[in-house]
Motif scaffolding. Structure first.
Motif, mmCIF file in Angstrom:
data_model
loop_
_atom_site.group_PDB
_atom_site.id
_atom_site.type_symbol
_atom_site.label_atom_id
_atom_site.label_comp_id
_atom_site.label_asym_id
_atom_site.label_seq_id
_atom_site.Cartn_x
_atom_site.Cartn_y
_atom_site.Cartn_z
ATOM 1 N N TYR A 118 0.822 -1.215 0.000
ATOM 2 C CA TYR A 118 0.000 0.000 0.000
ATOM 3 C C TYR A 118 0.857 1.268 0.000
ATOM 4 C CZ TYR A 118 0.960 0.201 5.030
ATOM 5 O OH TYR A 118 1.587 0.252 6.247
ATOM 6 N N GLN A 119 2.170 1.121 0.253
ATOM 7 C CA GLN A 119 3.059 2.284 0.250
ATOM 8 C C GLN A 119 4.495 1.805 0.099
ATOM 9 O OE1 GLN A 119 2.934 4.687 3.788
ATOM 10 N NE2 GLN A 119 4.453 6.121 3.031
ATOM 11 N N GLY A 120 5.337 2.661 -0.498
ATOM 12 C CA GLY A 120 6.767 2.381 -0.537
ATOM 13 C C GLY A 120 7.348 2.365 -1.938
ATOM 14 N N LEU A 121 8.575 1.885 -1.991
ATOM 15 C CA LEU A 121 9.369 1.862 -3.221
ATOM 16 C C LEU A 121 9.656 0.424 -3.619
ATOM 17 C CD1 LEU A 121 11.254 3.423 -5.293
ATOM 18 C CD2 LEU A 121 13.070 3.125 -3.593
ATOM 19 N N LEU A 122 9.469 0.127 -4.899
ATOM 20 C CA LEU A 122 9.840 -1.166 -5.483
ATOM 21 C C LEU A 122 10.636 -0.870 -6.743
ATOM 22 C CD1 LEU A 122 9.791 -4.203 -6.122
ATOM 23 C CD2 LEU A 122 7.485 -3.894 -7.033
ATOM 24 N N ILE A 123 11.921 -1.250 -6.736
ATOM 25 C CA ILE A 123 12.804 -0.999 -7.878
ATOM 26 C C ILE A 123 12.872 -2.255 -8.740
ATOM 27 C CG2 ILE A 123 15.169 -0.476 -8.594
ATOM 28 C CD1 ILE A 123 15.488 1.032 -5.930
ATOM 29 N N ARG A 124 12.756 -2.063 -10.050
ATOM 30 C CA ARG A 124 12.921 -3.170 -10.999
ATOM 31 C C ARG A 124 14.262 -3.010 -11.712
ATOM 32 N NH1 ARG A 124 7.386 -1.560 -13.573
ATOM 33 N NH2 ARG A 124 8.840 0.083 -13.993
ATOM 34 N N HIS A 125 14.943 -4.130 -11.890
ATOM 35 C CA HIS A 125 16.206 -4.105 -12.642
ATOM 36 C C HIS A 125 16.258 -5.325 -13.550
ATOM 37 C CE1 HIS A 125 20.318 -3.536 -13.798
ATOM 38 N NE2 HIS A 125 20.591 -4.758 -13.400
ATOM 39 N N LEU A 126 16.485 -5.077 -14.839
ATOM 40 C CA LEU A 126 16.562 -6.134 -15.841
ATOM 41 C C LEU A 126 18.016 -6.535 -16.042
ATOM 42 C CD1 LEU A 126 15.090 -7.819 -18.044
ATOM 43 C CD2 LEU A 126 15.516 -5.908 -19.604
ATOM 44 N N VAL A 127 18.331 -7.789 -15.760
ATOM 45 C CA VAL A 127 19.671 -8.313 -16.006
ATOM 46 C C VAL A 127 19.854 -8.446 -17.512
ATOM 47 C CG1 VAL A 127 21.244 -10.260 -15.618
ATOM 48 C CG2 VAL A 127 19.666 -9.542 -13.805
ATOM 49 N N MET A 128 20.998 -7.965 -18.003
ATOM 50 C CA MET A 128 21.289 -8.028 -19.435
ATOM 51 C C MET A 128 22.500 -8.916 -19.684
ATOM 52 S SD MET A 128 20.532 -4.107 -20.594
ATOM 53 C CE MET A 128 20.726 -4.496 -22.330
ATOM 54 N N PRO A 129 22.678 -9.404 -20.909
ATOM 55 C CA PRO A 129 23.824 -10.266 -21.198
ATOM 56 C C PRO A 129 25.147 -9.550 -20.924
ATOM 57 C CG PRO A 129 22.452 -9.941 -23.177
ATOM 58 C CD PRO A 129 21.848 -9.144 -22.083
ATOM 59 N N TYR A 130 26.120 -10.319 -20.480
ATOM 60 C CA TYR A 130 27.487 -9.817 -20.262
ATOM 61 C C TYR A 130 27.535 -8.658 -19.270
ATOM 62 C CZ TYR A 130 27.582 -12.332 -24.672
ATOM 63 O OH TYR A 130 27.393 -13.275 -25.669
ATOM 64 N N ASN A 131 26.578 -8.603 -18.375
ATOM 65 C CA ASN A 131 26.487 -7.550 -17.359
ATOM 66 C C ASN A 131 26.471 -6.151 -17.987
ATOM 67 O OD1 ASN A 131 26.153 -6.638 -14.713
ATOM 68 N ND2 ASN A 131 28.352 -6.404 -14.402
ATOM 69 N N LEU A 132 25.854 -6.008 -19.145
ATOM 70 C CA LEU A 132 25.800 -4.719 -19.833
ATOM 71 C C LEU A 132 25.041 -3.663 -19.028
ATOM 72 C CD1 LEU A 132 25.179 -5.939 -23.491
ATOM 73 C CD2 LEU A 132 27.292 -4.986 -22.538
ATOM 74 N N ALA A 133 24.153 -4.098 -18.164
ATOM 75 C CA ALA A 133 23.393 -3.153 -17.347
ATOM 76 C C ALA A 133 24.152 -2.772 -16.076
ATOM 77 C CB ALA A 133 22.035 -3.736 -16.992
ATOM 78 N N ALA A 134 25.334 -3.346 -15.858
ATOM 79 C CA ALA A 134 26.132 -3.097 -14.641
ATOM 80 C C ALA A 134 25.294 -3.378 -13.397
ATOM 81 C CB ALA A 134 26.712 -1.692 -14.642
#
Length: 195
Positions: A118-134
């Motif tokens: 009902y409240q707060g922060l939810l972060i999404r992070h997509l893993v990419m090949p070869y750690n391109l997203a760091a």
């Protein structure tokens, strides 16, 4: 705004758990107007601001006390890769400043007795090949600058599409090992709310 207010109220009557606004930034004025109308008619559902994370601080400050749940992406921990693949200059710096502001406003994700946020922060992070997203830098930021209790959805569904063919390093899906390594690293950092 009148029509949007009625849609929100209709969703509440149908039993929805929240009003989830996806990529809403360019409609903030109309959304706030619609909310003022809907609240007068009994809207009580939490408002979810579902964004790519590349948000202006001034806009976010205007939303303080209005948004209940922020759900940003934190796509890249590397500015050069973000610019190369998305043309978003200084992505990591801008997104992390925005996410810190979101966190300041709503804090860690809070569920009710049914387990529904009902409240707060939810972060999404997509893993990419070869750690391109760091991914390591993204998770490090969350741990060091926010909270080890921050809700994080580490996603494995990267799929090469659209113009990915222009970049050979983007032509592959991630391996199971790459995803499990990201999860393991998050646990090693002490993140406790992986979704």
């Amino acid at each position: 705004p009148d029509h949007l207010a009625q849609i929100m109220l209709s969703l509440q009557k149908k039993g929805c758990h929240n009003i989830n606004l996806v990529s809403p930034t360019h409609y903030v004025t109309q959304i706030v107007h619609a909310l003022s109308l809907a609240v007068k008619e009994g809207l009580t559902l939490p408002l979810v601001y579902n964004t790519g994370g590349y948000d202006e601080i001034d806009t976010l400050k205007l939303l303080e006390g209005i948004v209940d749940i922020y759900m940003p992406d934190l796509k890249f921990g590397n500015n050069e890769k973000a610019k190369k693949y998305t043309k978003a200059a200084n992505y990591f710096e801008l997104a992390t400043v925005a996410i810190k502001e979101m966190y300041r406003q709503v804090g860690d994700l809070k569920p009710d007795e049914r387990g529904i946020a009902y409240q707060g922060l939810l972060i999404r992070h997509l893993v990419m090949p070869y750690n391109l997203a760091a991914t390591d830098r993204v998770l490090g930021f969350i741990t060091e600058e926010l909270s080890k209790e921050t809700a994080v959805n580490i996603m494995a569904q990267y799929y090469p599409a659209h113009q990915a063919y222009k970049f050979p390093e983007l032509a592959n899906r991630i391996s199971g090992k790459e995803y499990l390594d990201a999860i393991q690293y998050a646990k090693e950092l002490g993140l406790t709310n992986l979704i």
